[in-house]
Design a protein around this motif. Structure first.
Motif, PDB file in Angstrom:
ATOM      1  N   VAL A 121    -167.228  14.024 -20.883  1.00  0.00           N
ATOM      2  CA  VAL A 121    -166.671  12.781 -21.407  1.00  0.00           C
ATOM      3  C   VAL A 121    -167.352  11.586 -20.756  1.00  0.00           C
ATOM      4  O   VAL A 121    -167.530  11.561 -19.533  1.00  0.00           O
ATOM      5  N   ASP A 122    -167.741  10.616 -21.583  1.00  0.00           N
ATOM      6  CA  ASP A 122    -168.273   9.367 -21.036  1.00  0.00           C
ATOM      7  C   ASP A 122    -167.141   8.584 -20.384  1.00  0.00           C
ATOM      8  O   ASP A 122    -165.988   8.640 -20.848  1.00  0.00           O
TER       9      ASP A 122
ATOM     10  N   ALA B 242    -166.416   5.528 -20.571  1.00  0.00           N
ATOM     11  CA  ALA B 242    -165.799   4.605 -21.518  1.00  0.00           C
ATOM     12  C   ALA B 242    -164.768   5.291 -22.407  1.00  0.00           C
ATOM     13  O   ALA B 242    -163.868   4.643 -22.956  1.00  0.00           O
ATOM     14  N   ASP B 243    -164.893   6.609 -22.577  1.00  0.00           N
ATOM     15  CA  ASP B 243    -163.987   7.349 -23.453  1.00  0.00           C
ATOM     16  C   ASP B 243    -162.907   8.118 -22.683  1.00  0.00           C
ATOM     17  O   ASP B 243    -162.040   8.757 -23.298  1.00  0.00           O
ATOM     18  N   ALA B 244    -162.941   8.070 -21.380  1.00  0.00           N
ATOM     19  CA  ALA B 244    -161.972   8.811 -20.574  1.00  0.00           C
ATOM     20  C   ALA B 244    -160.597   8.160 -20.659  1.00  0.00           C
ATOM     21  O   ALA B 244    -160.476   6.937 -20.795  1.00  0.00           O
ATOM     22  N   GLU B 245    -159.557   8.975 -20.607  1.00  0.00           N
ATOM     23  CA  GLU B 245    -158.185   8.477 -20.625  1.00  0.00           C
ATOM     24  C   GLU B 245    -157.803   8.076 -19.204  1.00  0.00           C
ATOM     25  O   GLU B 245    -157.500   8.924 -18.367  1.00  0.00           O
TER      26      GLU B 245
ATOM     27  N   GLU C 281    -162.927   0.824 -13.426  1.00  0.00           N
ATOM     28  CA  GLU C 281    -162.474   1.129 -14.780  1.00  0.00           C
ATOM     29  C   GLU C 281    -161.050   1.669 -14.784  1.00  0.00           C
ATOM     30  O   GLU C 281    -160.252   1.338 -15.664  1.00  0.00           O
TER      31      GLU C 281
END
Length: 266
Positions: free
Chosen positions: A203-204, A206-209, A259
């Motif tokens: 998972v990138d 930016a796309d991680a929860e 982030e």
């Protein structure tokens, strides 16, 4: 504060000799004290009540008079020392001339997790004192609720770690546990998802929860997390858009914690 530098401690004074021994982990454990140097670290130690004694040269006493005044209010003993004694206490080439003897400030893993943390930094087998201190400082800056050093790591109470943390060692809860698997179990029991940084993560970033309680695993400087990365709930990659092959430990941790902190505030 008036100090008598004519009778200042020398490098042969027993109190200085014993303090200098605290650069060794075994001596810190036996004495139940650790030694720090520098303006930021000593200021934080005094303000949080961790400091018991200060050693200061005449020049440093003039430069850091505000810290010595605060130490007086906190009932911290202030001892004048010679420049030669300062060099004996220092682990740097150029010393600031300001040192503090401190009570241990490490937490247990259980105590950190009992506070229902939302963001925890977990450096694994961190070997470099400078990196360890920087991770503590970064975690503090990003609002992490704790830093848990897992595995065979550098001692967080070492003077180089304390100096690199720039005072954050006294601001954010820090724990150390040699049993990595036990740390992971406690993190899961506390309801935190476990994320690991990995160049080949699925998972990138930016796309991680990230809008849920999270513990970040950060690997050793030389060999990363290795097979331990498979123990994470999700392996996360930080896309590199330039020609660099990888990020160093502190930089990767800074990006991930930033982030996470942003997502938790949203």
């Amino acid at each position: 504060m008036t100090l008598d530098f004519e009778s200042a401690f020398t490098e042969r004074t027993p109190r200085i000799v014993n303090a200098a021994k605290l650069h060794r982990a075994a001596a810190r454990k036996k004495a139940g004290r650790f030694l720090i140097e520098g303006e930021n670290a000593v200021d934080a130690a005094v303000s949080t009540g961790a400091a018991t004694d200060i050693f200061v040269t005449e020049h440093a006493a003039e430069k850091f008079s505000d810290i010595l005044t605060a130490a007086g209010y906190m009932d911290v003993y202030v001892h004048p020392i010679t420049d030669k004694a300062a060099r004996h206490l220092a682990d740097t080439v150029t010393t600031t001339g300001l040192f503090a003897l401190c009570k241990p400030v490490l937490w247990s893993v259980g105590k950190i997790l009992a506070g229902k943390p939302r963001l925890v930094s977990v450096p694994v087998e961190t070997a470099e004192p400078g990196n360890a201190g920087t991770l503590i400082r970064t975690s503090d800056a990003m609002g992490a609720d704790g830093v848990i050093f897992a595995g065979d790591t550098v001692d967080p109470l070492g003077s180089k770690v304390a100096r690199a943390s720039a005072g954050s060692l006294f601001h954010v809860p820090v724990a150390r546990d040699n049993n990595i698997k036990d740390v992971l179990g406690q993190l899961r029991a506390a309801g935190l998802q476990i994320l690991a940084t990995a160049a080949d993560g699925e998972v990138d970033l930016a796309d991680a929860e990230l809008a849920q309680p999270t513990a970040w695993l950060f690997g050793n400087e030389a060999h990363g997390l290795g097979e331990l990365a498979q123990e994470a709930d999700v392996r996360v990659r930080i896309p590199l858009r330039g020609r660099a092959e990888s990020l160093n430990l502190a930089t990767a941790a800074s990006i991930c914690l930033y982030e996470s902190a942003k997502a938790l505030e949203a």
